[in-house]
Motif scaffolding. Structure first.
Motif, mmCIF file in Angstrom:
data_model
loop_
_atom_site.group_PDB
_atom_site.id
_atom_site.type_symbol
_atom_site.label_atom_id
_atom_site.label_comp_id
_atom_site.label_asym_id
_atom_site.label_seq_id
_atom_site.Cartn_x
_atom_site.Cartn_y
_atom_site.Cartn_z
ATOM 1 N N ASP A 120 0.855 -1.183 0.000
ATOM 2 C CA ASP A 120 0.000 0.000 0.000
ATOM 3 C C ASP A 120 0.890 1.231 0.000
ATOM 4 N N LEU A 121 0.479 2.252 -0.732
ATOM 5 C CA LEU A 121 1.191 3.513 -0.782
ATOM 6 C C LEU A 121 0.458 4.488 0.123
ATOM 7 N N LYS A 122 1.136 4.979 1.151
ATOM 8 C CA LYS A 122 0.500 5.820 2.158
ATOM 9 C C LYS A 122 1.108 7.224 2.153
ATOM 10 N N LEU A 123 0.226 8.219 1.979
ATOM 11 C CA LEU A 123 0.623 9.619 2.055
ATOM 12 C C LEU A 123 0.632 10.001 3.527
ATOM 13 N N THR A 124 1.802 10.362 4.058
ATOM 14 C CA THR A 124 1.900 10.684 5.478
ATOM 15 C C THR A 124 1.914 12.188 5.737
ATOM 16 N N GLY A 125 2.203 12.972 4.703
ATOM 17 C CA GLY A 125 2.233 14.420 4.857
ATOM 18 C C GLY A 125 2.676 15.082 3.570
ATOM 19 N N PHE A 126 2.764 16.425 3.601
ATOM 20 C CA PHE A 126 3.195 17.162 2.422
ATOM 21 C C PHE A 126 3.661 18.550 2.840
#
Length: 174
Positions: free
Chosen positions: A108-114
């Motif tokens: 799974d590809l998880k966006l943790t922040g930006f």
């Protein structure tokens, strides 16, 4: 394998609640070594269930819980995911060899922040990756940490991670 006698209590009612029948495991004599541990119908169902993969088992468990009206708290789900019973369960087990873990092939590809300055670029990249609309992509990015894409190959996950990090996102592969 050894089957242990487990106590249960089930209540079933008709849709108009006029008839109620309670069944307990004590109503039947425990199976002996020469008798089958369960009915042929249950044994047949079990033989079908053991051939399900993990996703199908999870879906079956959710369906059973939903149909029976059972609610499982997040803490209980987390405990079950870790293997449950802790030290006592480990001590009670047979001296069977540990199961061999299969190598993970789907990630799974998880966006943790930006980066706040790169928010628009991240939203555009998420739209390209997921085919979401502008509103949905914006909500996904603002809802970080969140899973962007599920059950993908490692090569694809690394490629997408690189693209997202180039535009200012913080991403992890789970």
């Amino acid at each position: 394998s050894r089957i242990q006698h487990m106590s249960f209590h089930a209540t079933s009612t008709t849709s108009d609640d006029s008839t109620e029948k309670t069944v307990t495991s004590e109503d039947k004599a425990p199976a002996t070594a020469s008798e089958p541990a369960c009915s042929p119908k249950v044994e047949e169902l079990f033989q079908k269930i053991i051939w399900l993969d993990m996703i199908e088992l999870h879906l079956l468990a959710e369906l059973i819980n939903e149909k029976l009206g059972l609610k499982i708290s997040d803490a209980e789900k987390e405990r079950m995911a870790r293997g449950g019973g802790g030290k006592k369960a480990a001590d009670d087990g047979d001296d069977a060899p540990a199961e061999v873990q299969e190598e993970k092939t789907a990630f799974d590809l998880k966006l943790t922040g930006f980066d706040a300055k790169a928010k628009i670029k991240v939203i555009k990249e998420i739209r390209g990756i997921t085919s979401l609309g502008l509103k949905e992509a914006k909500e996904l990015v603002e809802g970080a940490p969140t899973t962007v894409k599920k059950q993908i190959k490692m090569e694809e996950a690394e490629e997408l991670k690189k693209k997202l990090e180039e535009v200012g996102a913080t991403v992890e592969i789970v």
